[in-house]
Design a protein around this motif. Structure first.
Motif, short mmCIF file in Angstrom:
data_model
loop_
_atom_site.label_atom_id
_atom_site.label_comp_id
_atom_site.label_asym_id
_atom_site.label_seq_id
_atom_site.Cartn_x
_atom_site.Cartn_y
_atom_site.Cartn_z
N ASN A 172 0.82 -1.21 0.00
CA ASN A 172 0.00 0.00 0.00
C ASN A 172 0.85 1.26 0.00
OD1 ASN A 172 -1.93 -1.96 0.32
ND2 ASN A 172 -3.01 -0.95 1.96
N ASP A 173 0.31 2.35 -0.52
CA ASP A 173 1.02 3.63 -0.59
C ASP A 173 1.32 4.17 0.81
OD1 ASP A 173 0.87 3.54 -3.33
OD2 ASP A 173 -0.90 4.82 -3.44
N GLY A 174 2.47 4.79 0.94
CA GLY A 174 2.83 5.47 2.18
C GLY A 174 3.20 4.54 3.32
N THR A 176 5.05 2.47 6.11
CA THR A 176 6.26 2.64 6.92
C THR A 176 6.39 1.42 7.84
OG1 THR A 176 5.08 3.78 8.70
CG2 THR A 176 5.97 5.14 6.90
N ALA A 179 3.67 1.52 10.25
CA ALA A 179 2.40 1.14 9.61
C ALA A 179 2.25 -0.37 9.58
CB ALA A 179 2.33 1.71 8.20
N PRO A 221 -6.78 9.35 5.07
CA PRO A 221 -6.24 8.17 4.36
C PRO A 221 -6.36 6.92 5.22
CG PRO A 221 -4.77 10.05 4.14
CD PRO A 221 -5.81 10.45 5.14
N GLY A 224 -3.21 3.70 3.43
CA GLY A 224 -2.57 4.17 2.22
C GLY A 224 -3.52 4.57 1.11
N GLN A 234 -7.76 17.30 7.87
CA GLN A 234 -6.34 17.00 7.63
C GLN A 234 -5.55 17.24 8.91
OE1 GLN A 234 -4.10 19.65 4.98
NE2 GLN A 234 -3.23 17.82 4.01
N LYS A 239 4.71 13.21 11.50
CA LYS A 239 4.30 11.99 10.81
C LYS A 239 4.13 10.82 11.77
CE LYS A 239 5.52 9.17 6.80
NZ LYS A 239 6.51 8.99 5.69
N GLY A 244 1.03 10.16 8.29
CA GLY A 244 1.37 10.59 6.94
C GLY A 244 0.39 10.08 5.91
N ALA A 245 0.90 9.73 4.74
CA ALA A 245 0.06 9.31 3.62
C ALA A 245 -0.64 7.98 3.88
CB ALA A 245 0.89 9.23 2.34
N TYR A 246 -0.12 7.19 4.78
CA TYR A 246 -0.73 5.89 5.08
C TYR A 246 -1.99 6.05 5.93
CZ TYR A 246 -0.85 0.84 5.97
OH TYR A 246 -1.22 -0.48 6.03
#
Length: 286
Positions: A172-174, A176, A179, A221, A224, A234, A239, A244-246
């Motif tokens: 998945n995007d973002g 870590t 995550a 999000p 991700g 937001q 992070k 973050g993006a996840y």
């Protein structure tokens, strides 16, 4: 001890745990894949806005019920029970409370209100998150945890299924390291919810509520995947706190909240005598 979901004695290849898992996964995932592939051939997005996830969910459930009936020669009581409404409602409430607790902690680092997404965003998010919650819980808890449990016991099966759940989210995007760790802990939480009740309703409710409130209500999000929901929120903090993006699944706050909830559910499972040791015998062959 009520360990009602072990398959009966079998012969031939189906005595192997891995074979039973593969057959069950095919019964669930093949119809789901066919629906999603077929729906993607429809050019008009409006014609495939809501029905593919609902149809895929229905066929995935039907495939699981059919497999349990044929392979294990029983009714899938993990998707039945007179208490299913209460357990589902409890799951929805618990999942919502868990997410709101994490969101409150993440908001201490700062948040920004971006606007109103509109009521039209809810149906799409609802159908998608229903699909994700039901199919993932059937796959990871109904199949992987439940069937593996017969060979290795509750604790090992819980860990294995949670690790696989975490690994499934690595692309998945973002993503870590935190995550992945949090997603594994979420797998432990969902597995503990199953073990506490020996049914899937509680864990489906928790899973759906977390995802829907995150993506469908607050547009955060989720694992991700960008959120497009009713309220546009937001987080602006660091992070490690916001994920973050996840999304909040990569937040340190999530690790704390989910770990506490998991410990509580495992305590309920132990009190209910739902934790099984490894069972020996040829029918538990891996």
């Amino acid at each position: 001890m009520d360990i009602a979901h072990y398959p009966p004695a079998t012969t031939g290849l189906t005595r192997f745990t891995v074979v039973r898992i593969v057959l069950a996964l095919l019964a669930v995932c093949l119809p789901v894949a066919l629906v999603l592939i077929a729906s993607n051939q429809i050019a008009d997005k409006a014609l495939r806005a809501y029905w593919p996830p609902l149809l895929a969910t229905a066929l995935g459930v039907a495939g699981y019920l059919y497999c349990v009936r044929k392979l294990e020669q029983r009714v899938a009581s993990e998707l039945g029970g007179v208490a299913f409404r209460r357990e589902l409602a409890m799951g929805l409430g618990l999942g919502t409370l868990l997410f709101l607790a994490v969101m409150a902690l993440a908001a201490t680092g700062g948040s920004q209100w971006l606007g109103f997404g509109g009521w039209g965003t809810l149906p799409k998010s609802l159908t998608e998150m229903l699909f994700v919650a039901v199919i993932e819980e059937i796959v990871f808890r109904g199949v992987l945890l439940r069937i593996t449990e017969r060979a290795v016991g509750s604790w090992a099966a819980l860990i294995v299924s949670a690790l696989l759940f975490g690994l499934a989210h690595v692309p998945n995007d973002g993503v870590t390291a935190l995550a992945v760790i949090n997603t594994v802990v979420a797998g432990l939480l969902f597995g503990a919810a199953y073990l506490a009740t020996r049914r899937l309703w509680l864990t489906i409710g928790i899973h759906f509520a977390w995802n829907f409130v995150s993506s469908g209500v607050f547009s955060v999000p989720t694992s991700g995947n960008p959120g497009h929901g009713l309220l546009q929120l937001q987080f602006t903090g660091p992070k490690w706190l916001t994920g973050g993006a996840y999304g909040l699944e990569a937040s340190a706050a999530t690790l704390v909240v989910l770990a506490v909830a998991t410990a509580w559910l495992l305590r309920q499972a132990r009190r209910a005598h739902h934790l099984a040791p490894r069972r020996g015998g040829k029918n538990t062959t891996l």
